[in-house]
Design a protein around this motif. Structure first.
Motif, PDB file in Angstrom:
ATOM      1  N   HIS A 155       0.831  -1.200   0.000  1.00  0.00           N
ATOM      2  CA  HIS A 155       0.000   0.000   0.000  1.00  0.00           C
ATOM      3  C   HIS A 155       0.864   1.248   0.000  1.00  0.00           C
ATOM      4  CE1 HIS A 155      -2.559   3.113   2.023  1.00  0.00           C
ATOM      5  NE2 HIS A 155      -3.411   2.687   1.109  1.00  0.00           N
ATOM      6  N   GLN A 156       1.922   1.247   0.782  1.00  0.00           N
ATOM      7  CA  GLN A 156       2.819   2.406   0.840  1.00  0.00           C
ATOM      8  C   GLN A 156       3.586   2.558  -0.468  1.00  0.00           C
ATOM      9  OE1 GLN A 156       5.694   2.211   3.996  1.00  0.00           O
ATOM     10  NE2 GLN A 156       6.188   4.386   3.870  1.00  0.00           N
ATOM     11  N   ALA A 157       4.008   1.445  -1.060  1.00  0.00           N
ATOM     12  CA  ALA A 157       4.782   1.498  -2.300  1.00  0.00           C
ATOM     13  C   ALA A 157       3.934   2.000  -3.463  1.00  0.00           C
ATOM     14  CB  ALA A 157       5.345   0.120  -2.626  1.00  0.00           C
ATOM     15  N   GLN A 164      -7.342   1.556  -1.012  1.00  0.00           N
ATOM     16  CA  GLN A 164      -7.622   1.442   0.416  1.00  0.00           C
ATOM     17  C   GLN A 164      -6.886   0.252   1.018  1.00  0.00           C
ATOM     18  OE1 GLN A 164     -12.086   1.729   0.957  1.00  0.00           O
ATOM     19  NE2 GLN A 164     -11.950   1.579  -1.268  1.00  0.00           N
ATOM     20  N   LEU A 165      -6.427   0.412   2.253  1.00  0.00           N
ATOM     21  CA  LEU A 165      -5.801  -0.674   2.997  1.00  0.00           C
ATOM     22  C   LEU A 165      -6.797  -1.170   4.040  1.00  0.00           C
ATOM     23  CD1 LEU A 165      -3.299  -2.394   3.679  1.00  0.00           C
ATOM     24  CD2 LEU A 165      -2.616  -0.582   5.277  1.00  0.00           C
ATOM     25  N   LEU A 166      -7.183  -2.416   3.927  1.00  0.00           N
ATOM     26  CA  LEU A 166      -8.116  -3.016   4.869  1.00  0.00           C
ATOM     27  C   LEU A 166      -7.321  -3.734   5.959  1.00  0.00           C
ATOM     28  CD1 LEU A 166     -11.229  -3.411   5.179  1.00  0.00           C
ATOM     29  CD2 LEU A 166     -10.901  -5.653   4.124  1.00  0.00           C
ATOM     30  N   PHE A 173     -15.496  -1.589   4.281  1.00  0.00           N
ATOM     31  CA  PHE A 173     -15.311  -2.104   2.928  1.00  0.00           C
ATOM     32  C   PHE A 173     -16.041  -1.218   1.938  1.00  0.00           C
ATOM     33  CE2 PHE A 173     -16.580  -4.748  -0.682  1.00  0.00           C
ATOM     34  CZ  PHE A 173     -15.342  -5.255  -1.068  1.00  0.00           C
ATOM     35  N   LYS A 174     -15.311  -0.744   0.931  1.00  0.00           N
ATOM     36  CA  LYS A 174     -15.884   0.077  -0.118  1.00  0.00           C
ATOM     37  C   LYS A 174     -15.510  -0.509  -1.470  1.00  0.00           C
ATOM     38  CE  LYS A 174     -15.296   4.330   2.616  1.00  0.00           C
ATOM     39  NZ  LYS A 174     -14.669   5.674   2.645  1.00  0.00           N
ATOM     40  N   HIS A 183      -6.561 -13.552   5.306  1.00  0.00           N
ATOM     41  CA  HIS A 183      -7.309 -13.730   6.549  1.00  0.00           C
ATOM     42  C   HIS A 183      -8.483 -12.759   6.624  1.00  0.00           C
ATOM     43  CE1 HIS A 183      -7.934 -14.835  10.754  1.00  0.00           C
ATOM     44  NE2 HIS A 183      -8.092 -13.554  10.996  1.00  0.00           N
ATOM     45  N   LEU A 184      -8.235 -11.486   6.312  1.00  0.00           N
ATOM     46  CA  LEU A 184      -9.294 -10.480   6.398  1.00  0.00           C
ATOM     47  C   LEU A 184     -10.246 -10.540   5.208  1.00  0.00           C
ATOM     48  CD1 LEU A 184      -7.313  -7.383   7.761  1.00  0.00           C
ATOM     49  CD2 LEU A 184      -8.852  -8.897   9.014  1.00  0.00           C
ATOM     50  N   ALA A 185      -9.801 -11.133   4.114  1.00  0.00           N
ATOM     51  CA  ALA A 185     -10.642 -11.202   2.914  1.00  0.00           C
ATOM     52  C   ALA A 185     -11.654 -12.345   2.976  1.00  0.00           C
ATOM     53  CB  ALA A 185      -9.777 -11.359   1.664  1.00  0.00           C
TER      54      ALA A 185
END
Length: 237
Positions: A155-157, A164-166, A173-174, A183-185
């Motif tokens: 995300h930073q790169a 967006q970083l989840l 979530f958008k 794991h979060l997905a």
């Protein structure tokens, strides 16, 4: 275990008013946790999940494991897959085979494994995939990494507005481009998915195999894996 011992010693009638308990992601709970649920909730229960999608090395409960905790349970196994195209489902079956799975009769482009000579070239390739998504007509793209550290670094790169970083702290979530972890997905789905860093070095253990399977099966229409160097053997032809 401490919770189970506590419940053995204390009154567990506080939840007698609950009429039905729904447990999702059954594969990520341990037999001890199911024993606690059995003790606390005397009501009927519906327990759902897919043992192929476990990301908890200490869980990995199957329908057979749950039956031993709930001997009176009625087990119904669902084999129809509705999310992904046949091409994506077939690709995911190479990672974790399930001969009983029945994919929905819906076709799309075959998944791609994009190999690059260096991490820098891979990052540029990911940028190009994100740019192509902007004009694709799709509404959502998930960039699904193995770890939160990888997701944050990517995300930073990319440093692109609108990406967006989840995380566990920020779970809103958008639609658009989401960078997150397997794991979060879990439980989410995207029109298109990019799985970065799908190298033999990054995905090599059995837990890694499950994480990769989860990541790939979040895609509904299009799936691309990227790697620098040798690709993970889990997707080898």
């Amino acid at each position: 275990m401490f919770a189970l011992i506590y419940l053995r010693l204390e009154d567990s009638s506080a939840y007698d008013h609950v009429k039905h308990l729904l447990v999702d992601e059954m594969q990520d709970y341990t037999p001890v946790q199911y024993a606690v649920l059995s003790r606390v909730f005397a009501c009927r229960k519906t327990i759902l999940g897919d043992s192929s999608q476990t990301v908890n090395p200490y869980g990995a409960s199957s329908a057979e494991t749950i039956e031993r905790v709930f001997p009176q349970a009625e087990v119904v196994k669902l084999y129809r897959s509705y999310r992904s195209t046949i091409e994506i489902t077939t690709f995911a079956q190479r990672i974790t085979p399930n001969p009983d799975l029945i994919p929905l009769e819906r076709h799309g482009p075959p998944p791609a494994v994009a190999r690059y000579a260096s991490p820098g070239e891979e990052l540029q390739g990911i940028r190009q995939l994100l740019a192509a998504f902007q004009g694709s007509g799709y509404q959502s793209l998930g960039v699904i990494c193995k770890t939160q550290r990888q997701a944050a670094a990517l995300h930073q790169a990319l440093a692109t507005s609108g990406v967006q970083l989840l995380t566990e702290e920020f779970t809103t979530f958008k639609e658009g481009i989401i960078i997150t972890t397997a794991h979060l997905a879990k439980g989410l789905e995207f029109d298109e998915v990019v799985v970065p860093f799908a190298s033999a070095r990054n995905y090599k253990t059995e837990v890694d195999r499950r994480m990769l399977y989860v990541a790939c099966t979040r895609a509904m229409h299009q799936l691309t894996l990227t790697c620098s160097g040798e690709a993970t053997p889990f997707v080898a032809s």
